[in-house]
Design a protein around this motif. Structure first.
Motif, PDB file in Angstrom:
ATOM      1  N   HIS A   1     -20.589   7.470  10.726  1.00  0.00           N
ATOM      2  CA  HIS A   1     -22.007   7.791  10.604  1.00  0.00           C
ATOM      3  C   HIS A   1     -22.250   9.232  10.164  1.00  0.00           C
ATOM      4  O   HIS A   1     -21.380  10.084  10.259  1.00  0.00           O
ATOM      5  CB  HIS A   1     -22.715   7.545  11.935  1.00  0.00           C
ATOM      6  CG  HIS A   1     -23.141   6.134  12.140  1.00  0.00           C
ATOM      7  ND1 HIS A   1     -22.268   5.071  12.103  1.00  0.00           N
ATOM      8  CD2 HIS A   1     -24.358   5.611  12.384  1.00  0.00           C
ATOM      9  CE1 HIS A   1     -22.928   3.966  12.321  1.00  0.00           C
ATOM     10  NE2 HIS A   1     -24.200   4.259  12.496  1.00  0.00           N
TER      11      HIS A   1
ATOM     12  N   VAL B   1     -25.591  12.349  10.153  1.00  0.00           N
ATOM     13  CA  VAL B   1     -26.915  12.766  10.613  1.00  0.00           C
ATOM     14  C   VAL B   1     -27.827  12.749   9.397  1.00  0.00           C
ATOM     15  O   VAL B   1     -27.551  13.403   8.394  1.00  0.00           O
ATOM     16  CB  VAL B   1     -26.869  14.188  11.216  1.00  0.00           C
ATOM     17  CG1 VAL B   1     -28.276  14.683  11.544  1.00  0.00           C
ATOM     18  CG2 VAL B   1     -25.973  14.230  12.443  1.00  0.00           C
TER      19      VAL B   1
ATOM     20  N   VAL C   1     -29.377   8.828  12.872  1.00  0.00           N
ATOM     21  CA  VAL C   1     -28.062   8.654  12.266  1.00  0.00           C
ATOM     22  C   VAL C   1     -28.059   7.376  11.436  1.00  0.00           C
ATOM     23  O   VAL C   1     -28.905   6.501  11.619  1.00  0.00           O
ATOM     24  CB  VAL C   1     -26.940   8.595  13.335  1.00  0.00           C
ATOM     25  CG1 VAL C   1     -26.877   9.891  14.121  1.00  0.00           C
ATOM     26  CG2 VAL C   1     -27.112   7.404  14.264  1.00  0.00           C
TER      27      VAL C   1
END
Length: 134
Positions: free
Chosen positions: A16, A18, A32
């Motif tokens: 993932h 941000v 996310v």
């Protein structure tokens, strides 16, 4: 092995990034998304937050601060009735203590997080790294 917060946020769908971060004096809103599908977002709010530090000292001056930021690791450890978190990205590390995060929903009409209230977008250019300024 994934930490408890990584398991919660990543939803078993890969690495993932941000894609949005909002920090106020008492809460952090974090969004996310899987690096391979940035449209598949998951937004949470960390309430009753105490920001301990923001460290960009390892970041290169030529680093691109435009999101998304790659998540290198996200640690979570119980601390009393709250949790101690350390979000480490490719450009910054953020340490804070907060309640366990709760999911945020997007309001369909105006693309704002719910519960809707204005919060300041993270802006590294205007951030003071001096704890006395927090």
């Amino acid at each position: 092995m994934s930490t408890r917060i990584e398991t919660y946020l990543y939803r078993n769908i890969g690495v993932h990034s941000v894609v949005d971060l909002r920090i106020t004096a008492v809460e952090i809103d974090l969004t996310v998304a899987p690096f391979e599908n940035l449209a598949n977002t998951f937004a949470v709010r960390f309430g009753c937050c105490r920001l301990d530090y923001i460290d960009s000292s390892y970041s290169d001056p030529n680093d691109d601060w435009t999101m998304p930021w790659d998540i290198i690791g996200f640690d979570s450890d119980p601390e009393g009735d709250q949790w101690k978190f350390c979000l480490h990205t490719d450009v910054v590390e953020i340490g804070f203590v907060a309640e366990w995060p709760v999911p945020l929903e997007m309001e369909p009409d105006n693309n704002k997080m719910h519960p809707s209230r204005e919060v300041g977008r993270f802006d590294m250019d205007n951030f003071s790294s001096s704890p006395g300024d927090w």
